[in-house]
Design an enzyme around this catalytic site. Structure first.
Site, short mmCIF file in Angstrom:
data_model
loop_
_atom_site.label_atom_id
_atom_site.label_comp_id
_atom_site.label_asym_id
_atom_site.label_seq_id
_atom_site.Cartn_x
_atom_site.Cartn_y
_atom_site.Cartn_z
N LYS A 56 8.33 7.35 0.74
CA LYS A 56 8.11 8.01 -0.31
C LYS A 56 7.88 9.47 -0.44
O LYS A 56 8.74 10.30 -1.01
CB LYS A 56 6.25 7.81 -1.23
CG LYS A 56 6.62 6.25 -1.03
CD LYS A 56 4.94 6.13 -1.61
CE LYS A 56 5.23 4.31 -2.11
NZ LYS A 56 3.99 4.02 -1.80
N GLN B 138 -2.33 6.32 -0.54
CA GLN B 138 -1.65 4.80 -0.40
C GLN B 138 -2.49 3.47 -0.34
O GLN B 138 -3.75 4.03 0.38
CB GLN B 138 -1.44 4.97 0.69
CG GLN B 138 0.19 4.03 1.12
CD GLN B 138 1.07 2.93 0.62
OE1 GLN B 138 1.68 4.23 -0.10
NE2 GLN B 138 0.96 1.88 0.40
N ASP C 172 1.30 7.26 -9.92
CA ASP C 172 1.05 5.37 -9.90
C ASP C 172 -0.17 4.68 -10.67
O ASP C 172 0.35 3.64 -9.91
CB ASP C 172 0.93 5.67 -8.25
CG ASP C 172 1.57 4.50 -7.62
OD1 ASP C 172 2.21 4.04 -8.07
OD2 ASP C 172 0.31 3.91 -6.59
#
Ligand code: NAP
Length: 278
Positions: free
Chosen positions: A54, A98, A121
């Site tokens: 990413k 994450q 996200d």
């Protein structure tokens, strides 16, 4: 018979990224560099790889990637403090934590700590709720990617029966909501679903988000179904058995090269969207 389509995620991702280039250039002219902060807690190798991918994708496009690596002993309080600092930093436009985080950390509390306007996200309950109601700024990236692939290939959900296998907060639930908002009739299946094969047999559109390699078999599909495989399992295999599902489907995403690259491009897009909203 209609021609079978392999839904090429790399092509879709490139299209998304091309669209971002002039927007990033315009932001730079105003002195704004879109910036994504990624937080990795611990040393899980696949999480480290995902974060690296990413970050690299950001940098290739001229998006700043601020990579924060915390030790696996980090407490919930320490993680919340880091997130708060990023929330307060005007140079950071998007925050990605994450997951999974180590099990002693309250992951939900950490997600909820992310400011809504930086939740690129789509992990906060506010973000999810707004997505479900149809006005969310940033849906989770994989659900957003699935919709983007459908749009790119002009696959309409309207009036179709979509069967989603999986109900996780970042994938199954939000993609079900997005498909419902696109006027599909949606069935969301999970581990307690008793008649899974029967459900899949009725599906015009199947979204596989199970986390089990090659779990969905071609013989369960209706002829001509559209198969969107979000799964990504060790050995580079998805959640559908590709060869048999390919035979039955009218369109299918491969693994790798399907949903995965588009997911990353949606993260980049959401970061640019967030930078433009400042
Ligand atoms: P998850 O949190 O483990 O959720 C899996 C879901 O599948 C759960 O809702 C579970 O039901 C359901 N399930 C498990 N066994 C089942 C069965 N036998 N029959 C029907 N449903 C069953 O996984 P996730 O995070 O949503 O990820 C799903 C997959 O997508 C994984 O392969 C993951 O690697 C992949 N993924 C890919 C991307 C990408 O960028 N391409 C991003 C995220 C995830 P319960 O709720 O009842 O437990």
């Amino acid at each position: 018979m209609e021609e079978k389509l392999i839904l090429d995620g790399q092509k879709v991702a490139n299209d998304v990224k091309e669209g971002l280039k002039p927007r990033i250039a315009a932001l730079k002219e105003k002195g704004i560099i879109p910036s994504l902060a990624t937080i990795l807690v611990g040393d899980d190798p696949s999480s480290a790889t995902y974060v690296k991918m990413k970050g690299n994708a950001c940098e290739r496009l001229g998006i700043l990637s601020q990579r924060i690596q915390l030790p696996k002993e980090t407490t919930t309080e320490e993680l919340l403090h880091t997130i708060q600092e990023l929330n307060n930093d005007p140079k950071v436009h998007g925050i990605l934590l994450q997951h999974p985080v180590p099990s002693h950390i309250d992951e939900r509390a950490a997600f909820e700590a992310i400011a809504l306007e930086k939740d690129v996200d789509g992990v906060t309950s506010w973000g999810y709720g707004q997505t479900a109601l149809g006005f969310g700024l940033y849906p989770s990236c994989t659900p957003a990617a699935i919709i983007r692939i459908m749009d790119y290939y002009h696959i309409s959900a309207e009036g179709k029966h979509a069967v989603v296998i999986g109900r996780s907060p970042i994938l199954g639930k939000p993609v079900s909501a997005l498909l419902l908002n696109r006027n599909a009739t949606v069935t969301t299946c999970h581990s307690r679903t008793t008649n899974l094969e029967e459900m899949i047999k009725q599906a015009d559109i199947i979204v596989a988000a199970v986390g089990k390699p090659e779990f969905i078999k071609g013989e369960w599909l209706k002829d001509g179904a559209v198969v969107l495989d979000a799964g990504y399992n060790p050995g580079n295999v998805g959640d559908v058995e590709y060869a048999s599902c390919y035979e039955k489907s009218s369109a299918i995403t491969p693994v790798p090269g399907g949903v995965g690259p588009v997911t990353i491009s949606m993260l980049l897009k959401h970061t640019v969207d967030a930078a433009e909203r400042v």
